[in-house]
Write an enzyme that holds these catalytic residues in place. Sequence first.
Site, PDB file in Angstrom:
ATOM      1  N   ASP A  57      41.965  39.182  44.101  1.00 38.16           N
ATOM      2  CA  ASP A  57      42.575  40.507  43.970  1.00 38.16           C
ATOM      3  C   ASP A  57      42.704  41.178  45.322  1.00 38.16           C
ATOM      4  O   ASP A  57      41.800  41.090  46.163  1.00 38.16           O
ATOM      5  CB  ASP A  57      41.646  41.393  43.122  1.00 38.16           C
TER       6      ASP A  57
ATOM      7  N   ASP B  41      38.821  42.567  41.454  1.00 35.12           N
ATOM      8  CA  ASP B  41      38.125  43.711  42.064  1.00 35.12           C
ATOM      9  C   ASP B  41      37.273  44.427  41.013  1.00 35.12           C
ATOM     10  O   ASP B  41      36.571  45.390  41.329  1.00 35.12           O
ATOM     11  CB  ASP B  41      39.097  44.651  42.791  1.00 35.12           C
ATOM     12  N   SER B  42      37.294  43.917  39.769  1.00 35.84           N
ATOM     13  CA  SER B  42      36.334  44.363  38.747  1.00 35.84           C
ATOM     14  C   SER B  42      34.909  44.127  39.239  1.00 35.84           C
ATOM     15  O   SER B  42      33.963  44.657  38.678  1.00 35.84           O
ATOM     16  CB  SER B  42      36.568  43.608  37.433  1.00 35.84           C
TER      17      SER B  42
ATOM     18  N   GLU C 276      48.020  44.198  31.484  1.00 33.91           N
ATOM     19  CA  GLU C 276      46.753  44.757  30.982  1.00 33.91           C
ATOM     20  C   GLU C 276      47.003  45.950  30.069  1.00 33.91           C
ATOM     21  O   GLU C 276      47.717  46.893  30.428  1.00 33.91           O
ATOM     22  CB  GLU C 276      45.867  45.182  32.175  1.00 33.91           C
TER      23      GLU C 276
ATOM     24  N   GLU D 105      48.220  45.125  41.990  1.00 29.68           N
ATOM     25  CA  GLU D 105      48.656  46.026  40.933  1.00 29.68           C
ATOM     26  C   GLU D 105      50.007  46.593  41.361  1.00 29.68           C
ATOM     27  O   GLU D 105      50.134  47.138  42.458  1.00 29.68           O
ATOM     28  CB  GLU D 105      47.593  47.115  40.717  1.00 29.68           C
TER      29      GLU D 105
ATOM     30  N   LYS E 228      46.570  38.732  43.921  1.00 31.03           N
ATOM     31  CA  LYS E 228      47.073  39.598  42.838  1.00 31.03           C
ATOM     32  C   LYS E 228      47.125  41.034  43.323  1.00 31.03           C
ATOM     33  O   LYS E 228      46.197  41.492  43.991  1.00 31.03           O
ATOM     34  CB  LYS E 228      46.153  39.486  41.615  1.00 31.03           C
TER      35      LYS E 228
END
Length: 270
Positions: free
Chosen positions: A90, A51-52, A188, A121, A119
């Site tokens: 993501d 999602d960057s 991270e 968070e 993925k």
Amino acid sequence: MSVQTEIKSITVTELRRMKAAAERIACLTAYDASFARVLDEAGVDVILVGDSLGMVIQGHDTTVPVTMDDMVYHTRCVAGACRRALLIADMPFMSYATPEQALRNAARLMQEGGASMVKLESTNMQVETVAQMTAQGIPVCAHLGLRPQSVHKLGGYKVQGRDEQAAKAMLDMALALERAGADLLLLECVPAELGEEITKNIEVPVIGIGAGAACDGQILVLQDTLGISHNEPPRFSKNFLQGENDIPAAIKAYITEVRQGSFPAPEHSF
Ligand code: KIV
């Protein structure tokens, strides 16, 4: 007569084998078919549609505005170009707030986007969600440490797990996510010693970004490796195009340095 070259694709089993054999895993992000093809042909093991993309493709200051439709679209763009690499997508901000939402949205990324893993968070809140997802056959990468979707809550992009209590809490969370069935862990921005401790204490492969050289693999945002970051490049990144003639050579240089363990160097770590 044309001879079709057989390409063995990377699976979760192969990633576990690589960890057991101490073969480092080289991962990068991609958001479109052209770059994904270059990465796949160069030998990148895992491609993440991160999602960057909210920052490096859409030009936002954070990943918060990224939607499920954005993620499905870019995952589908990349999926067609992935022949060998394992494709992770993501889950964007608030797309996994409940286990039901997580199951529905992960199914979209796999069925409409073509991802092989998703993925998210993760905090302790996601342990039950991960258990339900993996019980349904959805491969999951749990993202710990700095969680960019929580930037407004964390008060900035800061190194996590610096004190003893926070480091212990992160190790406990990694173990809980492993028990819940997570297939991969992404760490991270944590101190290199914590990256090493978590990597040694869990069986699931650990991919680091700003988490030191002892992780089982490394990942970077593609634009950072090519020196075209939107903002000031983070300390943990490196421009691999410097000294190389073209983009495929830069990607191969990144893979080589990850495999040899020369990237990240101490100056890229915390
Ligand atoms: O969104 C992203 O690109 C990420 C990074 C950690 C690689 O999650």
